[in-house]
Design a protein around this motif. Structure first.
Motif, PDB file in Angstrom:
ATOM      1  N   ALA A 106       6.033   1.572   3.204  1.00  0.00           N
ATOM      2  CA  ALA A 106       4.863   1.767   2.365  1.00  0.00           C
ATOM      3  C   ALA A 106       4.413   0.443   1.757  1.00  0.00           C
ATOM      4  CB  ALA A 106       5.185   2.761   1.247  1.00  0.00           C
ATOM      5  N   ALA A 107       3.200   0.454   1.206  1.00  0.00           N
ATOM      6  CA  ALA A 107       2.660  -0.781   0.634  1.00  0.00           C
ATOM      7  C   ALA A 107       3.529  -1.300  -0.502  1.00  0.00           C
ATOM      8  CB  ALA A 107       1.230  -0.541   0.140  1.00  0.00           C
ATOM      9  N   SER A 108       4.122  -0.393  -1.278  1.00  0.00           N
ATOM     10  CA  SER A 108       4.979  -0.831  -2.373  1.00  0.00           C
ATOM     11  C   SER A 108       6.183  -1.599  -1.856  1.00  0.00           C
ATOM     12  CB  SER A 108       5.449   0.386  -3.180  1.00  0.00           C
ATOM     13  OG  SER A 108       6.141   1.290  -2.345  1.00  0.00           O
ATOM     14  N   LEU A 109       6.712  -1.170  -0.714  1.00  0.00           N
ATOM     15  CA  LEU A 109       7.841  -1.878  -0.116  1.00  0.00           C
ATOM     16  C   LEU A 109       7.404  -3.252   0.358  1.00  0.00           C
ATOM     17  CD1 LEU A 109      10.699  -2.076   0.915  1.00  0.00           C
ATOM     18  CD2 LEU A 109       9.991  -0.854   2.968  1.00  0.00           C
ATOM     19  N   LEU A 110       6.196  -3.332   0.938  1.00  0.00           N
ATOM     20  CA  LEU A 110       5.681  -4.627   1.372  1.00  0.00           C
ATOM     21  C   LEU A 110       5.545  -5.579   0.201  1.00  0.00           C
ATOM     22  CD1 LEU A 110       2.799  -3.524   3.759  1.00  0.00           C
ATOM     23  CD2 LEU A 110       5.090  -4.261   4.383  1.00  0.00           C
ATOM     24  N   CYS A 111       5.031  -5.044  -0.879  1.00  0.00           N
ATOM     25  CA  CYS A 111       4.858  -5.874  -2.057  1.00  0.00           C
ATOM     26  C   CYS A 111       6.208  -6.375  -2.554  1.00  0.00           C
ATOM     27  CB  CYS A 111       4.140  -5.071  -3.143  1.00  0.00           C
ATOM     28  SG  CYS A 111       3.842  -6.003  -4.650  1.00  0.00           S
ATOM     29  N   GLY A 112       7.174  -5.472  -2.592  1.00  0.00           N
ATOM     30  CA  GLY A 112       8.508  -5.849  -3.047  1.00  0.00           C
ATOM     31  C   GLY A 112       9.112  -6.906  -2.160  1.00  0.00           C
ATOM     32  N   LEU A 113       8.902  -6.767  -0.844  1.00  0.00           N
ATOM     33  CA  LEU A 113       9.409  -7.748   0.119  1.00  0.00           C
ATOM     34  C   LEU A 113       8.750  -9.102  -0.112  1.00  0.00           C
ATOM     35  CD1 LEU A 113      10.986  -8.475   2.703  1.00  0.00           C
ATOM     36  CD2 LEU A 113       9.002  -7.686   3.999  1.00  0.00           C
ATOM     37  N   TYR A 134      -7.405  -6.328  -6.997  1.00  0.00           N
ATOM     38  CA  TYR A 134      -7.125  -7.162  -5.836  1.00  0.00           C
ATOM     39  C   TYR A 134      -7.968  -8.432  -5.814  1.00  0.00           C
ATOM     40  CZ  TYR A 134      -5.004  -2.735  -4.483  1.00  0.00           C
ATOM     41  OH  TYR A 134      -4.251  -1.600  -4.471  1.00  0.00           O
ATOM     42  N   ALA A 135      -9.201  -8.330  -6.252  1.00  0.00           N
ATOM     43  CA  ALA A 135     -10.064  -9.517  -6.242  1.00  0.00           C
ATOM     44  C   ALA A 135      -9.495 -10.586  -7.179  1.00  0.00           C
ATOM     45  CB  ALA A 135     -11.478  -9.146  -6.665  1.00  0.00           C
ATOM     46  N   LYS A 136      -9.085 -10.175  -8.372  1.00  0.00           N
ATOM     47  CA  LYS A 136      -8.521 -11.107  -9.350  1.00  0.00           C
ATOM     48  C   LYS A 136      -7.206 -11.679  -8.835  1.00  0.00           C
ATOM     49  CE  LYS A 136      -7.224 -11.490 -14.227  1.00  0.00           C
ATOM     50  NZ  LYS A 136      -7.098 -10.773 -15.537  1.00  0.00           N
ATOM     51  N   ALA A 137      -6.397 -10.809  -8.190  1.00  0.00           N
ATOM     52  CA  ALA A 137      -5.110 -11.254  -7.652  1.00  0.00           C
ATOM     53  C   ALA A 137      -5.321 -12.311  -6.563  1.00  0.00           C
ATOM     54  CB  ALA A 137      -4.339 -10.059  -7.094  1.00  0.00           C
ATOM     55  N   MET A 138      -6.312 -12.109  -5.706  1.00  0.00           N
ATOM     56  CA  MET A 138      -6.553 -13.054  -4.621  1.00  0.00           C
ATOM     57  C   MET A 138      -7.114 -14.373  -5.164  1.00  0.00           C
ATOM     58  SD  MET A 138      -5.913 -13.273  -1.438  1.00  0.00           S
ATOM     59  CE  MET A 138      -5.847 -11.629  -0.685  1.00  0.00           C
ATOM     60  N   ILE A 183      -1.118  -8.850  -1.183  1.00  0.00           N
ATOM     61  CA  ILE A 183      -2.404  -8.441  -1.762  1.00  0.00           C
ATOM     62  C   ILE A 183      -3.326  -7.911  -0.673  1.00  0.00           C
ATOM     63  CG2 ILE A 183      -4.464  -9.237  -2.976  1.00  0.00           C
ATOM     64  CD1 ILE A 183      -2.601 -11.400  -4.279  1.00  0.00           C
ATOM     65  N   ALA A 184      -3.400  -8.644   0.428  1.00  0.00           N
ATOM     66  CA  ALA A 184      -4.272  -8.231   1.537  1.00  0.00           C
ATOM     67  C   ALA A 184      -3.832  -6.895   2.117  1.00  0.00           C
ATOM     68  CB  ALA A 184      -4.276  -9.310   2.619  1.00  0.00           C
ATOM     69  N   ALA A 212      -7.157  -8.679   8.454  1.00  0.00           N
ATOM     70  CA  ALA A 212      -7.191 -10.017   9.043  1.00  0.00           C
ATOM     71  C   ALA A 212      -6.448 -11.023   8.174  1.00  0.00           C
ATOM     72  CB  ALA A 212      -8.638 -10.457   9.246  1.00  0.00           C
ATOM     73  N   THR A 213      -6.706 -10.998   6.862  1.00  0.00           N
ATOM     74  CA  THR A 213      -6.028 -11.925   5.947  1.00  0.00           C
ATOM     75  C   THR A 213      -4.536 -11.644   5.897  1.00  0.00           C
ATOM     76  OG1 THR A 213      -8.021 -12.168   4.595  1.00  0.00           O
ATOM     77  CG2 THR A 213      -5.929 -12.746   3.558  1.00  0.00           C
ATOM     78  N   MET A 214      -4.183 -10.375   5.847  1.00  0.00           N
ATOM     79  CA  MET A 214      -2.776 -10.007   5.831  1.00  0.00           C
ATOM     80  C   MET A 214      -2.062 -10.528   7.073  1.00  0.00           C
ATOM     81  SD  MET A 214      -1.014  -6.361   6.556  1.00  0.00           S
ATOM     82  CE  MET A 214      -1.498  -6.684   8.247  1.00  0.00           C
ATOM     83  N   THR A 215      -2.662 -10.317   8.230  1.00  0.00           N
ATOM     84  CA  THR A 215      -2.038 -10.739   9.486  1.00  0.00           C
ATOM     85  C   THR A 215      -1.844 -12.248   9.518  1.00  0.00           C
ATOM     86  OG1 THR A 215      -3.043  -8.863  10.646  1.00  0.00           O
ATOM     87  CG2 THR A 215      -2.233 -10.687  11.999  1.00  0.00           C
TER      88      THR A 215
END
Length: 412
Positions: A11-18, A54-58, A85-86, A93-96
């Motif tokens: 899940a996205a939360s796991l990605l963030c944690g990673l 997300y905009a502020k985070a980026m 964030i992406a 695209a940014t994430m990749t």
């Protein structure tokens, strides 16, 4: 056809944690330390990401990336944060691009690389970017190894972009691997394969898949589909027309007077008139033949075929002598089959085996199919199943043989 699979366990939360692990723990290696000038904007990015801004985070990540004199570790953590964030915002695209940089780093463990590869493909799939998802799942399988959930999503990624050839290619591999492991393929897996084969007009492949469906999930619909595939297979050689009619008759799929008449005439033309007469008789017994307006023509045809049977009885001995002298076993195969239909099973089956051993000009698999059918006619079901199991090839003979095996086993 879109089949439903369980969610991938990332899940996205796991990605963030990673992604944030190095930030939270301090460093990936003993010598690594995040620069203060980079740490501050990344902390702001983390806070904004937690708030789903997300905009502020980026913007904060971009500020960190703009810091001059960054270390390689600073850049590594920045890309982790950018990717997280992406991923959560759906910017595939940014994430990749960010995760590819993290994956390429020697700082990233093998396990983390596998998770990130899965994350790239999964996020693309969720965003309905199926070409990118397919490429990502293919990459995962190539670099990490087999994974049942990934393989199923790869099939769907190809299917949903209407790339039925590749979807079918992967699904076929999964089915074949399951069969090789002596396991039963899931019904949905077989249906997906059949659907892909239908889309690319792979008639032979579709027919074989419906044989598997009828074998493991013997539903009337699958039998109907399979028989329909047989009837509409334009690549089926003329030599198998009679076999198609006969297996349809056995399955209760001959319902039109024209079917019975065509099958009977083909049997006579093939030199086995007793089979034609038996088919005519079956048509009368089913109440399909003998009705107006075609009753007179049907009766005339039946009389003609009955006379052909009597002529065959009178000529079969001389035909046998001639066939035994022939350089190939083609004629002898038909002679043997006629003996079986005329009540001399032992002699007929022996001659058919002799014909196969001698060699035929045509397809040996059709000859084996004939022997198996003759054994069924002689009431030797066990022998027939064994013989039919040896039929190979892709011209339809093997699929017809498998249908006979199915029908034979269902009668037990």
């Amino acid at each position: 056809m879109v089949l439903r699979f369980s969610r991938l366990p990332l899940a996205a939360s796991l990605l963030c944690g990673l992604a944030l692990a190095p930030v939270l723990s301090g460093a990936a290696h003993a010598a690594d330390e995040l620069s203060a000038s980079v740490s501050k904007p990344l902390a702001a990015a983390e806070s904004a990401l937690s708030a789903k801004n997300y905009a502020k985070a980026m913007e904060a990540v971009k500020a960190a990336d703009a810091v001059s004199g960054k270390s390689s570790y600073d850049s590594y953590v920045i890309e982790q944060m950018r990717g997280a964030i992406a991923a959560q915002s759906g910017d595939v695209a940014t994430m990749t691009d960010a995760y590819d940089k993290v994956i390429a780093s020697s700082r990233t463990s093998k396990e983390q690389k596998a998770q990130l590869l899965q994350a790239e493909a999964t996020t693309a799939y969720t965003a309905k970017d199926y070409p990118r998802a397919a490429a990502g799942f293919e990459r995962y399988l190539k670099q990490v190894g087999p994974n049942a959930a990934i393989e199923k999503y790869l099939v769907q990624s190809y299917y949903l972009q209407k790339d039925y050839a590749n979807a079918g290619r992967i699904q076929k591999q999964l089915v074949e691997e399951t069969l090789k492991a002596k396991k039963v393929p899931a019904e949905n897996d077989l249906l997906m394969l059949a659907t892909c084969q239908t889309q690319v007009k792979d008639t032979a492949g579709q027919m074989h898949t419906y044989v598997l469906l009828a074998t493991y999930y013997p539903k009337p619909d699958y039998w109907a589909q399979l028989l329909h595939a047989l009837v509409t297979n334009n690549s089926l050689p003329p030599a198998l027309q009679l076999d198609v009619y006969r297996v349809r008759l056995a399955a209760g799929n001959l319902t039109q007077a024209s079917d019975f008449l065509d099958a009977s005439e083909i049997a006579v033309q093939a030199g086995v008139p007793k089979i034609g007469l038996d088919i005519m008789t079956a048509g009368y017994n089913a109440g399909v033949l003998g009705k107006e307006p075609g009753a007179a023509r049907q009766a005339k045809l039946k009389d003609f075929i009955a006379a052909a049977v009597e002529k065959k009885k009178a000529s079969i001995a001389s035909e046998e002598a001639t066939a035994l002298k022939a350089p190939t076993g083609d004629a002898l195969l038909t002679v043997g089959y006629n003996y079986v239909t005329l009540g001399q099973a032992d002699k007929g089956l022996g001659l058919m085996r002799q014909a196969i051993d001698k060699g035929v000009r045509g397809d040996i698999n059709i000859a084996r199919l004939r022997l198996g059918e003759a054994q069924l006619d002689a009431g030797r079901a066990a022998d027939a199943v064994t013989t039919l199991g040896t039929v190979e090839g892709t011209n339809g003979a093997k699929d017809i043989a498998q249908l006979w095996i199915l029908k034979t086993k269902q009668k037990k």
